[in-house]
Scaffold this motif. Sequence first.
Motif, PDB file in Angstrom:
ATOM      1  N   ASP A  89      43.618  31.886  42.028  1.00 40.60           N
ATOM      2  CA  ASP A  89      43.097  31.272  40.809  1.00 40.60           C
ATOM      3  C   ASP A  89      41.582  31.402  40.682  1.00 40.60           C
ATOM      4  N   ASP A  90      40.993  32.361  41.435  1.00 43.12           N
ATOM      5  CA  ASP A  90      39.542  32.507  41.366  1.00 43.12           C
ATOM      6  C   ASP A  90      39.149  33.442  40.234  1.00 43.12           C
ATOM      7  N   GLU A  91      37.955  33.201  39.687  1.00 38.43           N
ATOM      8  CA  GLU A  91      37.491  33.959  38.521  1.00 38.43           C
ATOM      9  C   GLU A  91      37.318  35.439  38.828  1.00 38.43           C
ATOM     10  N   LYS A  92      36.843  35.770  40.028  1.00 43.62           N
ATOM     11  CA  LYS A  92      36.626  37.168  40.377  1.00 43.62           C
ATOM     12  C   LYS A  92      37.928  37.956  40.324  1.00 43.62           C
ATOM     13  N   THR A  93      39.009  37.385  40.862  1.00 40.30           N
ATOM     14  CA  THR A  93      40.296  38.071  40.841  1.00 40.30           C
ATOM     15  C   THR A  93      40.786  38.251  39.413  1.00 40.30           C
ATOM     16  N   ALA A  94      40.672  37.204  38.615  1.00 42.10           N
ATOM     17  CA  ALA A  94      41.119  37.288  37.221  1.00 42.10           C
ATOM     18  C   ALA A  94      40.374  38.378  36.469  1.00 42.10           C
ATOM     19  N   LEU A  95      39.067  38.411  36.598  1.00 37.57           N
ATOM     20  CA  LEU A  95      38.266  39.382  35.865  1.00 37.57           C
ATOM     21  C   LEU A  95      38.503  40.801  36.379  1.00 37.57           C
ATOM     22  N   THR A  96      38.727  40.947  37.684  1.00 39.33           N
ATOM     23  CA  THR A  96      39.034  42.266  38.227  1.00 39.33           C
ATOM     24  C   THR A  96      40.339  42.792  37.644  1.00 39.33           C
ATOM     25  N   CYS A  97      41.341  41.945  37.578  1.00 43.07           N
ATOM     26  CA  CYS A  97      42.625  42.362  36.996  1.00 43.07           C
ATOM     27  C   CYS A  97      42.470  42.762  35.533  1.00 43.07           C
ATOM     28  N   MET A  98      41.700  42.000  34.788  1.00 44.64           N
ATOM     29  CA  MET A  98      41.506  42.339  33.379  1.00 44.64           C
ATOM     30  C   MET A  98      40.708  43.626  33.224  1.00 44.64           C
ATOM     31  N   ASP A  99      39.716  43.814  34.082  1.00 46.02           N
ATOM     32  CA  ASP A  99      38.939  45.053  34.027  1.00 46.02           C
ATOM     33  C   ASP A  99      39.800  46.266  34.359  1.00 46.02           C
ATOM     34  N   LEU A 100      40.814  46.072  35.195  1.00 52.82           N
ATOM     35  CA  LEU A 100      41.716  47.167  35.532  1.00 52.82           C
ATOM     36  C   LEU A 100      42.738  47.438  34.439  1.00 52.82           C
ATOM     37  N   GLY A 101      42.814  46.544  33.451  1.00 53.33           N
ATOM     38  CA  GLY A 101      43.700  46.785  32.316  1.00 53.33           C
ATOM     39  C   GLY A 101      44.936  45.924  32.247  1.00 53.33           C
ATOM     40  N   ALA A 102      45.023  44.862  33.072  1.00 57.14           N
ATOM     41  CA  ALA A 102      46.159  43.951  32.941  1.00 57.14           C
ATOM     42  C   ALA A 102      46.207  43.379  31.529  1.00 57.14           C
ATOM     43  N   PHE A 103      47.419  43.145  31.026  1.00 58.18           N
ATOM     44  CA  PHE A 103      47.537  42.542  29.701  1.00 58.18           C
ATOM     45  C   PHE A 103      46.950  41.148  29.718  1.00 58.18           C
TER      46      PHE A 103
END
Length: 218
Positions: A89-103
């Motif tokens: 639930d950390d912000e870094k993981t969330a943003l990394t996933c979104m930067d990689l193109g997760a929906f």
Amino acid sequence: MATRDAITVTLIDDHPAVLAGMEYWYSTADPPIKVVASGATVQTAWAPPGDAAAVVVLDLQLGGRPPAYDDLRRLVDAGRQVIVYTMRDDEKTALTCMDLGAFTFLTKAEGEEHLTAATVAAAHDLPYTPPALAGAFGADTAPDRPNLSLREEEVLIEWFQCESKELVARKLGITPRTVNSYLDRVRIKYANVGREARTKANLVARAIQDGLIDVDDL
């Protein structure tokens, strides 16, 4: 009863109880969402029938390994709509996933309501920002300028300079749906800093203001 228009989903998680819970949630959705495949490895999404699902729900950590960013990237590059569903639930993981193109990015604490809503949104190419992701976006940047990834900037600038999203997709070697996903995330990031950009003209104005492009480049 599922119809020919039912949303289809492939589930990837190494905890049988989590898979069973998600399958139950989807079966009781209105209308029901059809789980076509489920398994403990990402191969589930590449082999029939999982390869044909409209949406992939991916647990980020499988078998105690580090976060499956490479698996996420490959699915996105293949044009798949991927919802990351994870205990992290950390912000870094969330943003990394979104930067990689997760929906979108969901923590497992966000549960049934957000998972089913995100799945419907993904199947219809509509943006969906659950609370944890909204918080990550809000912490991602200064108050007036979103922090766009290099790929988001690239797609945005190519779209400004091309006549259609199909041309952008061909030039960058991705699918039109992936182009739409990147542009949706750019709009979400601008909205989260109070600078909505609903139209192409709005986005052009924002990009010029932020120095991403010059008027002469258009």
